[in-house]
Write an enzyme that holds these catalytic residues in place. Sequence first.
Site, mmCIF file in Angstrom:
data_model
loop_
_atom_site.group_PDB
_atom_site.id
_atom_site.type_symbol
_atom_site.label_atom_id
_atom_site.label_comp_id
_atom_site.label_asym_id
_atom_site.label_seq_id
_atom_site.Cartn_x
_atom_site.Cartn_y
_atom_site.Cartn_z
ATOM 1 N N HIS A 158 -2.072 41.451 -2.420
ATOM 2 C CA HIS A 158 -1.064 40.931 -3.465
ATOM 3 C C HIS A 158 -1.609 39.043 -4.335
ATOM 4 C CE1 HIS A 158 2.349 42.649 -1.401
ATOM 5 N NE2 HIS A 158 1.483 42.247 -0.181
ATOM 6 N N SER A 279 -17.909 28.431 -25.854
ATOM 7 C CA SER A 279 -17.235 27.944 -26.921
ATOM 8 C C SER A 279 -17.474 26.400 -27.818
ATOM 9 C CB SER A 279 -16.437 27.218 -25.759
ATOM 10 O OG SER A 279 -15.499 25.405 -27.116
ATOM 11 N N LYS A 285 -18.137 24.611 -21.352
ATOM 12 C CA LYS A 285 -17.648 26.200 -21.271
ATOM 13 C C LYS A 285 -18.986 27.089 -21.015
ATOM 14 C CE LYS A 285 -13.621 27.162 -21.069
ATOM 15 N NZ LYS A 285 -12.711 27.550 -22.046
ATOM 16 N N GLU A 292 -13.893 39.818 -19.993
ATOM 17 C CA GLU A 292 -11.962 39.852 -21.066
ATOM 18 C C GLU A 292 -12.560 41.100 -21.902
ATOM 19 O OE1 GLU A 292 -12.144 35.778 -22.442
ATOM 20 O OE2 GLU A 292 -12.018 35.464 -19.952
#
Length: 477
Positions: A158, A279, A285, A292
Amino acid sequence: MKLWGGNFKGEQDSKLNSFNSSLPFDIKLYKYDIAGSRAHVKMLAARNIIAEEDKDKILNGLAIVENQIEDAIKNNAYLDFDAEDIHSLVEELLTEEIGSVAGKMHTGRSRNDQVALDIKLYLKDQIKILQDLLKKSIITLAKISEQEVETLMPGYTHLQAAQPVTLGHHLMAYAWKLKRDYDKLADIYNRHNLSPLGTGALAGSSFSLDREMVAEELGFSGITENSLDTVSDRDFILDFHSSAVNIILHLSSLAEEIIVWNSPNYNFIEISDEMSTGSSIMPQKKNPDVAELIRGKSGRILGNHTALATTLKGLPLAYNKDLQEDKEGLFDTVDNLKEILNILPNFLESISFNRENLEKATYSGYLNATELADYLADKGLPFRLAHQVSGKTVNYGIKNDCQLSEIKIEKFQEILDQVIKSSQNNKNQSENYNIMIDQEIYSWLDLNNAVRRKNIPGGPAPEQVKKQIINLQNLFK
Ligand code: ARG
């Protein structure tokens, strides 16, 4: 004139031509189409259906046509060809090259058995390539795992830290998933390794074609049994899609974990600069775009599977033009999987693991609560009661802001005695468990020991993980 123009008057509408044409995508199949034609023509001559010299003319012509198409693809000029599909194109170019004798090539054959053959040949090649690529990722995962058999980390259920495992054990879980995918590909390859050629448009052929000879020449293990089934069958593509879905589901889970581990909240890993992106507005970043994109590509790969299943639903026997829709999704899935598996090993190797943080996360969050219960069960307390004791002890820890290993023996004993007592009162049980907590409890609570105690096959103990790594590596020897 079209291959099928005999019964037609005048020209086709130009809109129909472009709507109907599959050449923009089935051009990809040219090598397989020509290989199929070669095998077919050799068989026709062997069976005296066409003359030897016609066969030779056709084979020589096919070599030239193959080069022509190859050049056109290289120069991005293949769309200049005016043909309905790759099968028509090859025959048209061959006719230009050797004249009307080219027309003998299609004796006893239809584009319907031909297209099934082409896709099968293509898929057989691609499956081998994908298996090779998968193997590289699996081997890479095993190699990284070897270095991390001692690295403690939380195992999750979980998405909550549950019990201690090791990073090696965690990564090997993905290696085994991918190994199943590897085996499934092999299974699909074998299951569908039957030649469709000779089943014609739908009803076979009146010529005494030697289907076995063609099958052998093209590397199939046999021939299909029913012509109607064969020209309508796309199960081999659907099975492949299902395999691709398995692969991408596994890889998207791995990608998701990498993304989570890379987030500042976890800070378990760092992805090297070469494999990170930035970024355009936020200079601080570093983004895990590779992971992704892998996660994101699961959408199209799942979609391609669904699209084909939907196309096939309710199709009557035998060939229907709907089946032309089988190809683009297949190519898309194959190309994307290849791209993913090409970058994956390098991407995995670009990750450095922050062992300290992994260990720190293991030591907070009461991951040894089950160990406490096991300790008591080992001393003879029924596990249900042991679970209660451990739960209450965790509750005490949370309230007093301390870890289980910081709790005094007397406190453990007190909670234990309370639980035993209340169980006797509540359930009218006569049993009195006489259990004395001793110093040994701290050794049970130690997370490193906890992992080492899980020393059974399939468990996370370093000794066992080393064994599974060797077992997996041996499967590829
Ligand atoms: N381009 C067609 C396909 O991809 C080839 C088979 C055409 N057969 C036919 N009868 N129209 O399925």
